[in-house]
Structure formats: C-alpha cells, structure tokens
Design a protein around this motif. Structure first.
Motif, mmCIF file in Angstrom:
data_model
loop_
_atom_site.group_PDB
_atom_site.id
_atom_site.type_symbol
_atom_site.label_atom_id
_atom_site.label_comp_id
_atom_site.label_asym_id
_atom_site.label_seq_id
_atom_site.Cartn_x
_atom_site.Cartn_y
_atom_site.Cartn_z
ATOM 1 N N PHE B 38 0.823 -1.205 0.000
ATOM 2 C CA PHE B 38 0.000 0.000 0.000
ATOM 3 C C PHE B 38 0.857 1.256 0.000
ATOM 4 C CE2 PHE B 38 -3.024 -3.133 1.618
ATOM 5 C CZ PHE B 38 -4.085 -2.866 0.768
ATOM 6 N N GLY B 39 0.436 2.244 -0.739
ATOM 7 C CA GLY B 39 1.112 3.543 -0.748
ATOM 8 C C GLY B 39 0.470 4.441 0.296
ATOM 9 N N ASP B 40 0.712 5.746 0.172
ATOM 10 C CA ASP B 40 0.101 6.680 1.101
ATOM 11 C C ASP B 40 -1.377 6.854 0.770
ATOM 12 O OD1 ASP B 40 2.465 7.072 2.425
ATOM 13 O OD2 ASP B 40 3.078 8.746 1.127
ATOM 14 N N ALA B 41 -2.094 7.461 1.661
ATOM 15 C CA ALA B 41 -3.496 7.776 1.417
ATOM 16 C C ALA B 41 -3.583 8.706 0.210
ATOM 17 C CB ALA B 41 -4.098 8.460 2.640
ATOM 18 N N THR B 42 -4.610 8.532 -0.597
ATOM 19 C CA THR B 42 -4.749 9.385 -1.778
ATOM 20 C C THR B 42 -5.567 10.619 -1.437
ATOM 21 O OG1 THR B 42 -6.693 8.117 -2.453
ATOM 22 C CG2 THR B 42 -4.589 7.514 -3.453
ATOM 23 N N GLN B 63 -8.540 6.486 0.532
ATOM 24 C CA GLN B 63 -7.901 5.167 0.658
ATOM 25 C C GLN B 63 -6.542 5.187 -0.047
ATOM 26 O OE1 GLN B 63 -10.960 1.737 0.707
ATOM 27 N NE2 GLN B 63 -11.714 3.051 -0.910
ATOM 28 N N PRO B 64 -5.652 4.296 0.351
ATOM 29 C CA PRO B 64 -4.305 4.309 -0.247
ATOM 30 C C PRO B 64 -4.262 3.651 -1.626
ATOM 31 C CG PRO B 64 -4.464 2.542 1.340
ATOM 32 C CD PRO B 64 -5.777 3.275 1.412
#
Lengths: 586, 586
Positions: B38-42, B63-64
């Motif tokens: 998972f990346g950072d939160a969008t 959400q990420p």
C-alpha cells in the motif's frame, strides 16, 4: 497537375514489409521462353451483336484467343517466341484507382527487363491527360521501390478515364508516334478497356505500329465475362468492406440498433414494395425481440427502382429544356409530381441536381440509404399507430462505404493477380497482338495452376438497344464492354437466396477481421470466384479436344457404323446449337 | 431483452485463430501468490476539490494506492495474500462497447478459477438493466470459448450506462445481496466508473459486503489520468481509424479531392475563424498545385465553437419553455438569429432537434463536417469571385468514422491489457478493497515490465463549477471522473504542433494498413502512450525512496552540517510545495 509523382513515399512498418513481398509467377510464365498457342477466331457473346461489332472494328474483330504455355508444353501448333528485341512501352492508369494497380506496372517492368534489359517502360503522369500531353516518367527499380504491393495510383496519378473524342484519340495517337511506343498498356475498368479497343482499331487502321493492350483493374467487380474471372482490386474491396460491415454488425448486435449500409444486390421492386419488404424484415425480427440488424444496399439501387428512374428522366428532360430548378415540380406529369411531393426535401433537392454528361454518374449523389431509412421509419410509425406493429421505435443509422476501401493496401491475391497481368502484357506485346486484354483464368485454384492468356476486347463487347422517344423507334448503341450485373441464375446468387432466411432472422455475424497478409484468412478468395464455374477458356479447350478426338477416331478406313454414329451425333449437336444461337449469318 | 447472449458464435478463420491466443501475465501476477503493497493515502488531483469529494464519499475517500508485486519481491511492508476462499463475483458491461471488453471477463474468470476452483463468476445480461433485473449467466470456459479476444460485448450484452437514480442504486444493492456477491466488477468509461464509486460508497455505508471494482474500458480514450495511462479499446480504435483515414488519404492523393473527416483535435475558434483557417489551408495547397487533402475533425467540435454553443443554449431554453419548433427562429436574440439564418437549412433542422436529458448527447446529431464543408465551399467561391483565390473549384466529400471501428477485433495490445485488468480485479477483491479501479502502468514498455495496481476511483475525481443564471451565482457540480481533454501542454500535442506545417503542406501519407496480429505493426503502440511520460505511480514510488534515503542518511549521530543541509533542503521543498498547492486544510 501535381508534380510529386514517382517520388519515394515514406512507408509504415507494415507497408515496408509489404514492399518486400515478391509475387510468384505461374509455371507458364517462368523463365524467358514462353509459347503462345492460338485458339479459334472469336465472335461476340451475343451472336446477334456480331455484325454491329465487326462493322465497328473491321481491323480488330474476330482475332483468336491466345494462351501462354510453357515452352516445354507439348502443344502441336504453339509458337515459341524467340526474339525479344528492345521495345518501348507506355502505361497509363485510367479511371478510379483500385488496390493493386501499381503491381501491373511492376510486373510489366520486370518482364520487359528480363527479356531485354534495354527495353523502356514509360508511365504517363496523371492518367489519360498525361498521355495526351506526353507527360511521362521512366519507370525504374528505384521508382518502383516504395510502390510495390501498395494501394492507390499515386506513383503515376490519374484523371478521368476518357479517350473518347476525335481530339483525344488523335492526341493519344500523336503521343504514341512521337514517343515511338511499341506498346500502350491501358489499366482500367469497362470504360477504359472499351477505349483501349477503339484505340487499337484506330491504330490498326492508320497503321500506327503501337499495339494497345487492356488490363482489367477496377474495384467495381463489373469487368467480368467469359474471359475475365475478376478484376484487380475487387478481392481487396470485398475484404475491407467485409471487415467494416462486420464491425457494424458486431456493433449493432451489442447496441441493438438498426443500421442501413450498402451492398451489391439486385432488385427491381418499386419504392413502396422495397420499403414494405424492409419494414416486414424489421417487424419479423422485432417479433423475436431482435431490435437490431443491418441492411446492405448497393450504391446504384436507386437506378433499379422503376418509378424513381422515370421521375429522374422527366426531371432531366425538363432541365435540358432549360426549365429552372424552381419551376420543375409544377411541370412534372401528375404521377411524377405525386411521387416527387411524397419524397423528403433532401432527396427532392438531390433529384434536382443537374445531370452530368452521363446520367448514371449523377445518381451516386442521391443518398438512397437515407431515403429508405426515412421511408421505413415513416411506415413503421404508421404500422405502430395502426396497431400492426407493436415493437420498439425504429431508428436507423446510415453508413456509406466506398472511399475507405479504395485506398487500402491490396490483398495478397490482388498483388499476385496484378503482377501476373503486368507480366502477361509483355508477352502480348512480344507476340505482336493488338486490341487484346491480358487474362488469367482458373484462379479459384492456387497460383501454380493459373492459366495465362489474352482475349480480344471486341469479344467481350455487347450492343445495347434503346427505345427512343417516338413509338417503335429502336436505336442501337455503340459496341462496348458493359458492366456485368449480378447473375441471377449464377451459383453465388443461388447460395445467397438459399441462406436468405437465415441471414435475415439469425445473427450469423462472422467477422472476417482486418485484412491479413499471413495466416488464416490471408489466402481466402471471394465466394463468387470460388463457386461460380468460370473456366470458360478451359471448357473451350476441352471442346476442341473432343473435336480432335472425333477427327482421330473417325477417319478413312473406319467402320460404316462408327461413321454413321459420328454423323448422327454431330448433326444433332449442330442442330441444337443452331437453334440456340439463332444463327444470324453476315 | 435479446436472449441469445452467451451462445457460441460462428467464427471466421481469423477469429478462430484469435480465439486461440493466450495473453501473458506480467511477472507480478504470475503464480498463485501475489503481494499487495500500500502507498500513502490518496487525495484529489485538485486539492481544492478534496473537501467536496471527501464529503460526498465519507466511507471511501482517501484510501491508499495499492501495488501488486511478486511474492518474492523485497518490499518491507507488503502483505502476502495467502487465503483464497471461494468467492462469488458479478460482472457487468456498462456504456458503449469497446474492443477488448470480453477479455476483462476472461482474465477475471481465469484468476478466480486458478485461486479457487469453486469460485463463481456471474455475468449480468444486457448491462445495468440485467443487474437491476438480476438476469445472470454463469461464465464458464465453454461459454468463453468463442468470445476470447473478440470484439463487441455480445457475450453478455449491454444497455445504457445508468446506475444513477435511487431506484437503480437500490436495485443494484438488492441484486448484490440476493446473489450473495463478494464483488461487483463494472466495466466501462468515465460515467460508469463514477457510478461504480457511488455504488461502492453506498455499499460501504449500508454495510453491504459486496466490493465494487471499476475497469477502464472505453473507446473514447478519455478515461486517462495520473493512474490510468489508457483505456481498453483505444489502441484498436486508433489502429482501425488510422487504417480508414490513411485509405481516404491514399484515395484523395490519387483522386485530387478535398475530403472532410473527423479527428481528435482541440480548438476554441469561432465558426468564421475556423472556416477561414480551413480555406487558407485549401488555398495554400492549391498554390502548390495540390488540389487534394484531408481534414480531420473531432466529433465534438461543434461544442467547442463558442457562438454555435451559445445559439444551441438559446434554442434549448426556448424548447424547454414549450416554444414550438416553427416559432423558435423568431424568438432568438438578434445575434443568434443572424447566425441561425446564416446556417444552411440541414443544420438549422438539426439544431432544432429536442435536446436529450444531457445536452451534449444531442450534439452528435449535428453534422459538423457537413456544416464546415458547406461554409468552406461558400467562402472559396467568394474568394474566387473576388480574385483572391485562383485555383480549381473546391468540392468536399464527408465521412463519419465511428461505428465501423467500434465492432473491430481488438488489437493484441487491447487483448493483453483487458486480460491483465480482469486478472487484477480478482486481486483487488481478494485484498478486500472497495471503490477501486484496476490499473496497469508503464505500458509503453513490454508486458513483462508492466506494473499492476489499484487506485481509489475518488482520487480520479474532480468537481466542476458552473456559472448559474443569476449574476455571481456559482454552483458546484457533483464529484465525478470527468473525460480527459487533449493536454495542450503535453508532449503528444507538442509533437503534433511541431509537424503541423509538414502535415498541412506535404503529402506524408503513411498508411499503417489493416490491423495485424503478427509481424510489423502488430506491436505498435499509440504515440500518446509512448511519448507522454505517464509514469505517475513510478514517480510517486521514486519520491518515497528519496524520503526513505534521507531518513536513513540523517539519523541520530550524523554530523551537524549534514543535519543542517537536510533541514534546509526539506524546508525549501515544503515551502515550494505549500505555495504550489495553496494548501487548503480541512
């Protein structure tokens, strides 16, 4: 005139790959020694036309068929062409461009060079106008490089296909004399090949040494007769149109919409009957919950609708009398006026367009598909209001296919066919024939079974009879190669009829996909070519073999019974044939 | 509703061969063990929209990003998905069919079966209507057999793409509950994916366990943003349209005619300026003796012409007030009336058509290409009379490309892309994500370099602001995934502009030829995909790596100087970014 002819083109990757493709030659044309075998003298398809044609073409009518065979073939009367002097040949594109045309030039060029490296091929720039103006480009390997197996006619260009007036014919004659041409190759359809025959006749009459050869290249598919199985370009057009039509079908199938397009079909129904048939089809499908479908309509359909044609004749008559466009509708006969008022405004406007010199040319301006979409919609609304149709609202989307296909990369078949025809042109000239068309037959079989030959163009001509304006006045047209119509007794049409109900009611939407050059589909041939038994030349040969056999079996010394049997059989055959052809001696 | 969905189709030879083609999977999806990182939160593309979007999507905003990587990849926080319970998934085609759509279903089906043979894939028949009515077809290998790598949506069918009203949303919810779906996959363009996000939000709110996943499939090419490089279908449409346009070019080149068509271009000129530009182009070419050429016009061009758009707004206003069609022209404002009278009758008629619920939908009924052909012809005649144009008479032939391409066999690229997206949908569901779109990036490189992931649909949304009827009234639209417009700062447009003069004056008519599946051209990709640097996800990752590096290099015990340098660099970066984004805290 545009000046970029013959310059190298920038090609896409696929075009580059295609330019590397080298068509093969049928066995009869391989090597440098080819034999020519002559058949019997030709006559006309319709023997009642023979007299008219022979009078119009006294110097070129009745020449024999020619077959090119391998030098090693054991054909008794065949003559081997041994001498291949240096010759000068001109080539010209006439009429609308057709995929594959460039390969005729390529095949001719290669044949010329292989038989004598000093021979010259001149391409006329900008079609017949270039011929009259003697604008030429010497065709070389370098120039050909980016045009091999490519679409369009842009290596040389073209203009309208007219070599008709005395002035034009004289200009062509002067060009051939000035340029010292041994041969002039005319690449085109029915009209261009008719001009080729007329030019050949004129040249023979005035003892111009240039021999004229025609090549059947036309995307219409209507240069088709006992000698010509198909035209260069038709295969490509079939394939590209099938792709587009199938895409529309796939779309309609997913989108549930009725779509009108165009197809080559034959019909002589009235406008009302035709509309009714289309509406019945829509209704029958709607009853099966199928609210989608595709109608294919031929471009020239409007010509086949008797009352529209008659209305047009009236309008053109009035226009010729100088009646202004605004005044036309008030001067029409009552029935014509009623039909005119019934038609939607956009069609009325198109009907009032001034006819070109040739009435039929103007007909392509009339959007038949839109007219029918309009009438079907009107009728479906009427049926809905009357309660005879209970389905969804009818709506149509019209398409016109034509220009999109004309510029296509040619199919493998058309590349091969055109190249072989170009090659044959050389042999026709080497044999010294004039007024002939290059022919390839037995094309439903693979290329190594193709038969190459030449047929006098006059043998493909017919004469049209018209009823004139006065009662009982019958006028006779000029002999010409006329466009072939769909043969309603032919095997292809029969197959279409047999499947008509399935095609109408089921969704048998096979998509041939985009034109391929390798793999499945690349070698597919048009159904008409494969199922119509077109081996006329093959059958002529078979007949001659029978006659030879009878001659061999029945000679001095044979038994009385054998002679009697032969006599009776031949008498019967002769009687039957006399009755069938109503032999008109001249 | 049509009942033949899912029955085996009769395929042509080429279609059969295509149905045998098995797309490959990128390394990250191979095998049965996939890792999700998972990346950072969008947030939102435009940070000023973030507040509006987060309020509309409280359960699914922010959400990420998710990336799917090989189980063997050394990514610290990645989570391996180990459990693959039996799941039930529904799939629905929304909106206009696009080549390749079938392969999404196929990829999803294969992924489901490979991870758990007991899982079920239900296709909804007839699009969203089938979803509401719970009409399903269980997708099996047998059913898929004749639809693999084929065009159209006919395995399942479709209707209009609406899941909008409360009634429709409830019907969808009921269907997912009744059918006990773990996942619902919505295949479509910008509108359908907006509905997917709204459905995901509703489902999350009412605690419906069904996860909603969107898939970018649309031939318009307008579902394109920082997460989505291209749509399934666009590659095919580019290739088929290029073939058709090139064929028209080849034809025009040989035939010397000016032809109008359609293209994707951007313009905000007035009708008169546009006409003038086109006329200047005709004239410039005529001065070089080039009496042929092709104009490409985008379908929606009429919308971009300000005064025509304003005229339409006036007409629609009057129609909504109940003014009869006959009375419209007398009630227009003076300038609108002047423009209306200036336009040819066929366009006037089309302008008066009742607007559909969505104004823009009705615009496709207006034949922009015919209007411009008419205006250019008029202007060229005027110039000729005035003596400023001395060339030949201008005449145009109009084409409309659209339906012919939509039903095409999908290109290899679209077959691969769609299959991979279908496969990703499974992993999105296995990870338990809701309101995401399946994404593939780095597609300018070969398939084994493709990166697979998922992005929250809300992160692709923007909010439109409209000026209302009163002065100063600004209304805010609903957040939605909006169609991407041509990026006038992008590399593709730049390249177009750089070549504009060559394209206008030279005859650089490369013909890509018919769509091929092998050999040259088969692997060609759209220019926009290759030259636009779209690796947003890759760059996000690179940034995170930099941040990690700084963290590693500057820790307790580092020198004072290093710490100072790091502080100053990060402060500068933070200041620049704050200024650029005008940080709106909420």
């Amino acid at each position: 005139m545009y000046s970029d002819f013959g310059i190298p083109r920038e090609l896409s990757d696929l075009q580059k790959r295609r330019s590397q493709y080298q068509p093969e030659l049928p066995p009869c044309l391989q090597g440098t020694t080819v034999c020519v075998e002559f058949g019997d003298a030709t006559t006309a398809t319709d023997s009642s036309d023979a007299h008219t044609i022979s009078r119009s073409f006294p110097h070129s009518y009745g020449q024999p068929l020619a077959h090119f065979v391998r030098a090693t073939a054991k054909v008794p009367d065949a003559q081997i062409i041994i001498e291949h002097p240096e010759i000068r040949v001109g080539a010209v594109f006439c009429g609308r461009q057709s995929p594959g045309g460039h390969n005729v030039i390529w095949g001719l060029h290669n044949a010329l060079r292989i038989h004598n490296p000093n021979s010259t091929l001149l391409g006329f720039l900008g079609g017949s106008e270039g011929l009259f103006a003697q604008k030429t480009l010497e065709v070389t390997d370098d120039i050909l490089a980016t045009y091999k197996n490519q679409g369009g006619y842009d290596m040389l260009g073209r203009t309208k296909d007219q070599i008709r007036t005395a002035e034009q014919v004289n200009a062509a004659l002067t060009a051939c004399r000035d340029l010292k041409l041994d041969g002039l190759v005319i690449i085109g359809g029915v009209t261009s090949n008719t001009y080729a025959a007329q030019l050949a006749e004129t040249f023979a009459k005035v003892k111009c040494p240039t021999k004229v050869v025609g090549v059947p290249v036309s995307l219409n598919g209507d240069l088709k007769n006992q000698f010509v199985e198909t035209n260069v370009g038709f295969d490509t057009v079939c394939k590209v149109n099938s792709q587009l039509i199938s895409n529309v079908c796939t779309d309609a199938f997913s989108a549930e919409k009725v779509i009108l397009g165009e197809e080559v079909a034959a019909s002589k129904l009235s406008l009302f009957e035709l509309t009714k048939q289309l509406c019945d089809a829509v209704q029958a499908r709607a009853e099966q919950d199928k609210y989608h479908g595709v109608f294919l309509l031929p471009e020239g359909l409007i010509e086949s609708i008797p009352e529209v044609y008659a209305l047009l004749q009236e309008i053109h008559g009035l226009l010729r009398q100088g009646v202004a466009v605004d005044g036309i509708s008030s001067q029409l006969s009552p029935w014509a006026s009623a039909l005119f008022d019934f038609l939607p405004p956009f069609i009325r406007k198109q009907l009032l367009l001034h006819p070109e010199s040739d009435d039929s040319a103007q007909l392509s301006q009339i959007e038949t598909e839109r007219l029918l979409a309009h009438l079907v919609e009107k009728e479906m609304i009427k049926r809905f209001k009357e309660g005879t149709y209970k389905g969804k609202k009818f709506s149509a989307v019209c398409h016109f296919f034509g220009y999109q296909t004309r510029g296509s990369l040619p199919s493998k078949f058309d590349c091969d066919y055109a190249y072989v025809l170009g090659y044959i042109c050389y042999h026709i000239l080497a044999t010294g024939l004039n007024g002939y068309m290059a022919t390839v037959t037995n094309m439903k079989n693979p290329l190594n079974k193709w038969r190459c030959g030449a047929a006098p163009i006059t043998a493909m001509m017919t004469v049209k009879h018209y009823y004139g304006h006065g009662p009982g006045v019958l006028s006779v047209g000029k002999p010409a190669v006329h466009p072939a119509t769909v043969d309603l007794k032919g095997k292809a049409y029969k197959q279409l009829r047999q499947n008509a109900t399935n095609f109408l009611m089921d969704d048998v939407y096979r998509n041939p996909g985009p034109l391929q050059f390798d793999g499945p589909g690349a070698e597919a041939k048009a159904v008409t070519l494969c199922i119509e038994d077109q081996d006329y030349m093959g059958r002529i040969k078979a007949l001659q073999e029978y006659l030879d056999k009878v001659r061999t079996m029945v000679k001095l010394g044979c038994s009385e019974d054998v002679l009697k049997a032969a006599l009776s059989a031949m008498a019967a055959a002769t009687n039957i044939l006399s009755t069938m052809t109503e032999n008109t001696p001249y």
